[in-house]
Design an enzyme around this catalytic site. Structure first.
Site, mmCIF file in Angstrom:
data_model
loop_
_atom_site.group_PDB
_atom_site.id
_atom_site.type_symbol
_atom_site.label_atom_id
_atom_site.label_comp_id
_atom_site.label_asym_id
_atom_site.label_seq_id
_atom_site.Cartn_x
_atom_site.Cartn_y
_atom_site.Cartn_z
ATOM 1 N N GLN A 144 -9.266 -8.271 12.509
ATOM 2 C CA GLN A 144 -10.429 -9.136 12.739
ATOM 3 C C GLN A 144 -10.257 -10.109 13.913
ATOM 4 O O GLN A 144 -11.117 -10.161 14.791
ATOM 5 C CB GLN A 144 -10.790 -9.889 11.453
ATOM 6 C CG GLN A 144 -11.779 -9.136 10.592
ATOM 7 C CD GLN A 144 -13.039 -8.713 11.339
ATOM 8 O OE1 GLN A 144 -13.627 -9.473 12.110
ATOM 9 N NE2 GLN A 144 -13.446 -7.480 11.143
ATOM 10 N N ASP A 163 -3.104 -9.085 18.699
ATOM 11 C CA ASP A 163 -1.778 -9.395 18.133
ATOM 12 C C ASP A 163 -0.844 -10.074 19.137
ATOM 13 O O ASP A 163 -0.051 -10.934 18.770
ATOM 14 C CB ASP A 163 -1.080 -8.094 17.687
ATOM 15 C CG ASP A 163 -1.524 -7.646 16.313
ATOM 16 O OD1 ASP A 163 -2.448 -8.272 15.759
ATOM 17 O OD2 ASP A 163 -0.946 -6.669 15.791
ATOM 18 N N GLU A 208 0.834 -1.210 0.000
ATOM 19 C CA GLU A 208 0.000 0.000 0.000
ATOM 20 C C GLU A 208 0.866 1.258 0.000
ATOM 21 O O GLU A 208 0.577 2.224 -0.708
ATOM 22 C CB GLU A 208 -0.954 -0.036 1.201
ATOM 23 C CG GLU A 208 -2.005 -1.122 1.003
ATOM 24 C CD GLU A 208 -2.958 -1.365 2.162
ATOM 25 O OE1 GLU A 208 -3.905 -2.136 1.963
ATOM 26 O OE2 GLU A 208 -2.761 -0.810 3.254
HETATM 27 C C1 LIG Z 1 0.702 0.013 8.971
HETATM 28 C C2 LIG Z 1 -0.258 -1.083 9.376
HETATM 29 C C3 LIG Z 1 -1.251 -1.484 8.506
HETATM 30 C C4 LIG Z 1 -2.145 -2.491 8.853
HETATM 31 N N1 LIG Z 1 -3.128 -2.841 7.985
HETATM 32 C C5 LIG Z 1 -4.036 -3.780 8.342
HETATM 33 C C6 LIG Z 1 -5.115 -4.118 7.484
HETATM 34 O O1 LIG Z 1 -5.243 -3.574 6.376
HETATM 35 N N2 LIG Z 1 -6.011 -5.052 7.923
HETATM 36 C C7 LIG Z 1 -5.901 -5.669 9.141
HETATM 37 O O2 LIG Z 1 -6.753 -6.484 9.505
HETATM 38 N N3 LIG Z 1 -4.887 -5.374 9.960
HETATM 39 C C8 LIG Z 1 -3.953 -4.448 9.600
HETATM 40 N N4 LIG Z 1 -2.926 -4.134 10.452
HETATM 41 C C9 LIG Z 1 -2.800 -4.886 11.704
HETATM 42 C C10 LIG Z 1 -3.775 -4.401 12.745
HETATM 43 O O3 LIG Z 1 -3.694 -3.005 12.883
HETATM 44 C C11 LIG Z 1 -3.453 -5.101 14.067
HETATM 45 O O4 LIG Z 1 -3.578 -6.480 13.865
HETATM 46 C C12 LIG Z 1 -4.382 -4.651 15.167
HETATM 47 O O5 LIG Z 1 -4.193 -3.281 15.441
HETATM 48 C C13 LIG Z 1 -4.161 -5.475 16.425
HETATM 49 O O6 LIG Z 1 -5.005 -5.006 17.427
HETATM 50 P P1 LIG Z 1 -4.564 -5.063 18.957
HETATM 51 O O7 LIG Z 1 -5.712 -4.536 19.738
HETATM 52 O O8 LIG Z 1 -4.044 -6.406 19.270
HETATM 53 O O9 LIG Z 1 -3.324 -4.077 19.059
HETATM 54 P P2 LIG Z 1 -3.211 -2.524 18.721
HETATM 55 O O10 LIG Z 1 -4.324 -2.072 17.859
HETATM 56 O O11 LIG Z 1 -1.828 -2.338 18.233
HETATM 57 O O12 LIG Z 1 -3.365 -1.816 20.136
HETATM 58 C C14 LIG Z 1 -2.448 -1.985 21.157
HETATM 59 C C15 LIG Z 1 -2.618 -0.858 22.141
HETATM 60 O O13 LIG Z 1 -1.848 -1.144 23.299
HETATM 61 C C16 LIG Z 1 -1.196 0.035 23.745
HETATM 62 N N5 LIG Z 1 -0.009 -0.389 24.491
HETATM 63 C C17 LIG Z 1 1.005 -1.174 24.048
HETATM 64 N N6 LIG Z 1 1.896 -1.385 25.026
HETATM 65 C C18 LIG Z 1 1.448 -0.711 26.114
HETATM 66 C C19 LIG Z 1 1.938 -0.554 27.432
HETATM 67 N N7 LIG Z 1 3.062 -1.127 27.849
HETATM 68 N N8 LIG Z 1 1.230 0.211 28.288
HETATM 69 C C20 LIG Z 1 0.080 0.820 27.884
HETATM 70 N N9 LIG Z 1 -0.431 0.681 26.653
HETATM 71 C C21 LIG Z 1 0.243 -0.077 25.773
HETATM 72 C C22 LIG Z 1 -0.884 0.787 22.468
HETATM 73 O O14 LIG Z 1 -0.724 2.171 22.722
HETATM 74 C C23 LIG Z 1 -2.124 0.483 21.619
HETATM 75 O O15 LIG Z 1 -3.123 1.451 21.791
HETATM 76 C C24 LIG Z 1 -2.022 -3.124 10.120
HETATM 77 C C25 LIG Z 1 -1.025 -2.719 11.003
HETATM 78 C C26 LIG Z 1 -0.142 -1.704 10.637
HETATM 79 C C27 LIG Z 1 0.932 -1.272 11.594
#
Ligand SMILES: Cc1cc2nc3c(=O)[nH]c(=O)nc-3n(C[C@H](O)[C@H](O)[C@H](O)COP(=O)(O)OP(=O)(O)OC[C@H]3O[C@@H](n4cnc5c(N)ncnc54)[C@H](O)[C@@H]3O)c2cc1C
Length: 434
Positions: free
Chosen positions: A323, A305, A174
């Site tokens: 998802q 993740d 992208e």
């Molecule tokens: C550039 C990019 C493009 C992407 N494109 C896609 C896509 O097109 N489709 C798709 O399905 N997925 C995509 N992803 C992946 C998707 O964004 C992740 O899989 C998703 O965000 C995971 O969700 P999560 O809640 O596990 O973690 P996150 O959304 O990463 O949230 C984690 C949170 O934890 C907080 N955090 C971390 N460590 C600490 C700490 N020690 N103390 C306090 N807070 C903390 C962070 O600030 C954050 O807010 C993409 C990722 C990136 C980086």
């Protein structure tokens, strides 16, 4: 942290990403006190970060205040805190704003860039995992063009206009597509006195196809789209180092460049206390069972993740995508309520809704279980899905208006160097301002 003690059990969630938010919402108005901790006071919609890096969207339109998401839920408290350590035995999280006791803990910290231990790449390349990093990249790209105008050294100019993106997953593809569109549609108008044909966008991939997690048909079509846009695709080539000037690879191929974007991998964002080998597996992810319980604990969970739930279909855990994170967050919310009510929890089952990526205007690829399609329709589907999952009406409206405007005008107006990015290495410091 000034959180009142009530008779309900306290559920502490670390991380307000896709997983943490879905979980917190599911626990709203339930008989539990929920404390959400995040080091930022906003949720980031990471799939659109590349548009911030390339001036297509303002950062505010892909971020949303966590307090606003939670404002109607009196049982949920938010504290902006960077969690440093988990004391699992005593059920305490330790953060930069103090300690907090929990009855149940959910780790939803997501992932961070994985440099696979390569320090030169970590030091000199650009990552794109957060809004500040995307703004850095936006500034750097634009500063490079400003500097390319000023130097009379041809090698220097070439390096400033040569972009290397490492990793051809959705993020790399992208970003490469967006940069190619900037080269084609914007640079000639913005820099009429610069030979913008010199700009090169190189997408480097260690495997034999781009978008390797998607179908072969999607990979092939994405490659066609990228080639149409003039992106140089390098396959079966592994980047081994970058000293700020030269990218080395496992072959004789090298690149002289001022900009390397590292999109070649992520790893779980673990926290001290639960980061020992006993708890984590490949990719630095925390091992969980089918209820998202961390191995060895009844009251500590991980979702999104960071969590690695190994199943027969997904022996290395579910993909690190939005998802699985959203679905796990929702399911764990229901399970925690069951657990508090002394009812048995239900195992998680992933509902794979497919995957998609866009290469540029009218160019996207979509893989659904029963139907794979590419091109203009896929691009509209990609836009609709991203608008749907963005949080907040205002953000959806702004992104939609921006996309319509950019589509009609072939433009990306957010090409602003608001916060200059200072590179600490050679290429820029050598630019002779004349
Ligand atoms: C550039 C990019 C493009 C992407 N494109 C896609 C896509 O097109 N489709 C798709 O399905 N997925 C995509 N992803 C992946 C998707 O964004 C992740 O899989 C998703 O965000 C995971 O969700 P999560 O809640 O596990 O973690 P996150 O959304 O990463 O949230 C984690 C949170 O934890 C907080 N955090 C971390 N460590 C600490 C700490 N020690 N103390 C306090 N807070 C903390 C962070 O600030 C954050 O807010 C993409 C990722 C990136 C980086």
């Amino acid at each position: 942290m000034n959180i009142p003690r009530v008779s309900y059990p306290r559920i502490v969630i670390i991380g307000g990403g896709f997983a943490g938010i879905s979980l917190a919402r599911r626990l709203s108005k339930k008989e539990a006190q929920v404390v959400l901790l995040d080091k930022h006071n906003y949720h980031t919609f990471q799939p659109l970060l590349y548009q911030v890096s390339t001036g297509g969207l303002e950062p505010d339109s892909i971020a949303y205040p966590l307090r606003k998401i939670l404002k109607n839920f009196p049982n949920i408290f938010f504290r902006m805190a960077n969690v440093k350590e988990i004391d699992a035995e005593n059920k305490i999280v330790k953060s930069d704003i103090g300690d907090l006791k929990f009855d149940y803990l959910v780790i939803a910290t997501g992932s961070e860039t994985n440099y696979f231990g390569n320090q030169s790449i970590e030091k000199h390349s650009m990552a794109m995992k957060s809004i500040p990093q995307s703004l850095n990249l936006r500034s750097l790209i634009l500063e490079n063009f400003e500097d390319a105008l000023l130097t009379s050294d041809l090698d220097e100019r070439n390096a400033l206009m040569n972009f290397v993106i490492v990793g051809a997953g959705p993020t790399g593809v992208e970003l490469a597509g967006a940069l190619a569109e900037i080269k084609k549609g914007i640079l000639p108008k913005d820099y009429p006195d610069l030979d913008t044909r010199l700009a090169q966008i190189n997408l480097v991939q260690s495997g034999d196809r781009v978008l390797k997690e998607m179908s072969e048909k999607a990979s092939k079509k994405a490659e066609d789209f990228l080639e149409e846009l003039g992106v140089n695709i390098w396959k079966d080539l592994r980047v081994t180092g970058y000293d700020g000037k030269t990218v080395t690879t496992n072959t004789d191929v090298t690149f002289e460049t001022a900009t390397v974007v590292w999109a070649a991998g992520v790893k779980g964002a673990t926290i001290k206390g639960l980061d020992a080998q006993d708890y984590i597996t490949r990719g630095n992810r925390v091992v969980v069972n089918e209820f998202n319980q961390v191995k060895g604990f009844d009251s500590i969970f991980a979702v999104g993740d960071i969590a690695c739930m190994q199943t027969e279909d997904f022996p290395q855990g579910y993909p690190m995508m939005a998802q699985p994170a959203i679905q796990q967050g929702k399911q764990l919310g229901d399970n925690l309520v069951r657990l508090i009510d002394c009812k048995p929890m239900k195992p998680f089952k992933y509902n794979d809704k497919g995957s998609m990526a866009t290469v540029g205007r009218n160019k996207a690829v979509v893989d659904l279980e029963s139907f794979k399609f590419q091109g203009v329709f896929a691009w509209f589907v990609w836009m609709f899905v991203h608008l749907f999952f963005l949080i907040g009406f205002r953000n959806r409206a702004i992104v939609f208006i921006n996309w319509v405007y950019n589509y009609i005008r072939f433009d990306r107006e957010a090409r602003l160097i608001i916060r200059p990015y200072k590179k600490h290495h050679i290429v820029k410091s050598e630019v002779k301002k004349s």
